[in-house]
Scaffold this active site. Structure first.
Site, mmCIF file in Angstrom:
data_model
loop_
_atom_site.group_PDB
_atom_site.id
_atom_site.type_symbol
_atom_site.label_atom_id
_atom_site.label_comp_id
_atom_site.label_asym_id
_atom_site.label_seq_id
_atom_site.Cartn_x
_atom_site.Cartn_y
_atom_site.Cartn_z
ATOM 1 C CB SER A 221 -0.972 0.035 1.053
ATOM 2 O OG SER A 221 -1.383 1.090 1.444
ATOM 3 C CB CYS B 204 -5.488 4.646 -3.928
ATOM 4 S SG CYS B 204 -5.296 2.774 -3.899
#
Length: 346
Positions: free
Chosen positions: A93, A254
């Site tokens: 991530s 993101c």
């Protein structure tokens, strides 16, 4: 205290997306590699128990992630981590890498050097190199060199309740289904968050059923992790919204999603090495996204993306488990977590 287990968490967010970092009390996770440890967390009952302890109520909530800080295995890494979310443990991530880097430096776990500190993070998807801009004891900004990203398939067609839509399947550290949001008659803005999340959860199930995927070199990384909606703002900035189980929107732009999307732009000839762009989230926070290099993964074309954003610490807590607590296993309710929470076993 009669606590059975305690863990210390540092509260951090990256451009609005919470990524708490477990800096103390993390148990030993079995596995010869970080990918092995990821697989154990997702398959062994004790691993699932740890995730539920940290991510479900009454100790957790549906917003954000908990990052397990682990000793690195790779000789070049300063630290390793695995991301825990309510559904499962995840491999990589961007926002959480920014949170972990910020935590390591501001908590003094890794020595901070001004004006710049390099921190190498080991994930189940590979090494992430973080270049932190530091001033007066604070980590001001982090630029990540992400793992190789590649397109699995462009312009996949899928029959849905919105009609036949087109999407891209791409990898940026985890697999994404990337959907142009106009096909659903929606826009990416806060007032549409619930509608976007509902659509994302439905599409994720459809895409996973129709298009099974697995990383060609890392079998533990498989399946579509998220659906990311994308659009273009009038100023040319890419607008994104990643939808996450059991039903919420990523507050940040993101990092892995933008890495996956950058691979699609490169495959279509819309971006080249050295180019950079801005990605804007549903709450208007921004990441800077760059294409550093071209490479290959298992013989297929791939790219090396960079993601740049800011992390901020905002608290610290000790999470504890009372051995007599009848709700120790954790739970989720559809009133807060959304309809998909009904699939979580008690």
């Amino acid at each position: 205290m009669r606590w059975k287990r305690t863990m210390q968490l540092l509260d951090v967010h990256a451009e609005g997306e919470i990524g708490k970092v477990a800096i103390g009390g993390v148990p030993k996770i079995p596995g010869a590699t970080i990918a092995d440890k990821l697989a154990w967390l997702n398959s062994d009952p004790k691993g699932q128990e740890l995730r539920r302890f940290l991510c479900l109520e009454p100790r957790g909530n549906p917003i954000g992630s908990v990052n397990l800080l682990l000793p690195p295995i790779h000789p070049d890494a300063d630290a390793a981590f695995i991301i825990l979310q309510p559904d499962q443990a995840h491999a990589s991530s961007g926002s959480n890498s920014i949170c972990v880097t910020t935590a390591l430096l501001e908590a003094g776990i890794v020595e901070m050097h001004e004006p710049e500190t390099i921190v190498v993070l080991e994930t189940a998807a590979g090494l992430v190199r973080a270049k932190a801009t530091c001033h007066d004891g604070r980590c001001e900004r982090v630029e990540l060199t992400m793992v190789p990203s590649f397109v699995h398939e462009l312009d996949v067609s899928l029959d849905t309740k919105w009609g036949r839509i087109s999407l891209d399947i791409s990898y940026g550290g985890v697999f994404y289904a990337l959907v142009d949001v106009q096909q659903l008659g929606l826009t990416i803005e806060k007032k549409n968050a619930a509608a976007l999340v509902s659509a994302g959860m439905e599409l994720k199930a459809l895409v996973n059923a129709a298009f099974p995927v697995a990383h060609p070199e890392i079998p533990a990384v498989s399946g579509i992790a998220y659906v990311m909606f994308r659009d273009n703002d009038p100023d040319g900035v890419i607008r994104t919204c990643t939808t996450m189980w059991p039903g919420r929107a990523d507050r940040s732009p993101c990092g892995t999603g933008n890495s996956a999307n950058l691979a699609t732009l490169h495959a279509r000839g819309k971006i080249k090495v050295g180019d950079a762009l801005t990605s804007r989230s549903i709450i208007n926070s921004e990441f800077r996204v760059g294409l550093k290099a071209e490479t290959t993964v298992a013989g297929r074309p791939a790219i090396i993306p960079t993601i740049s954003g800011r992390g901020f610490t905002f608290g610290q807590q000790t999470v504890a488990l009372d051995p007599f607590d009848p709700l120790a296993r954790g739970f989720a309710m559809t009133d807060v977590w959304g309809p998909s929470a009904g699939d979580i076993p008690d």
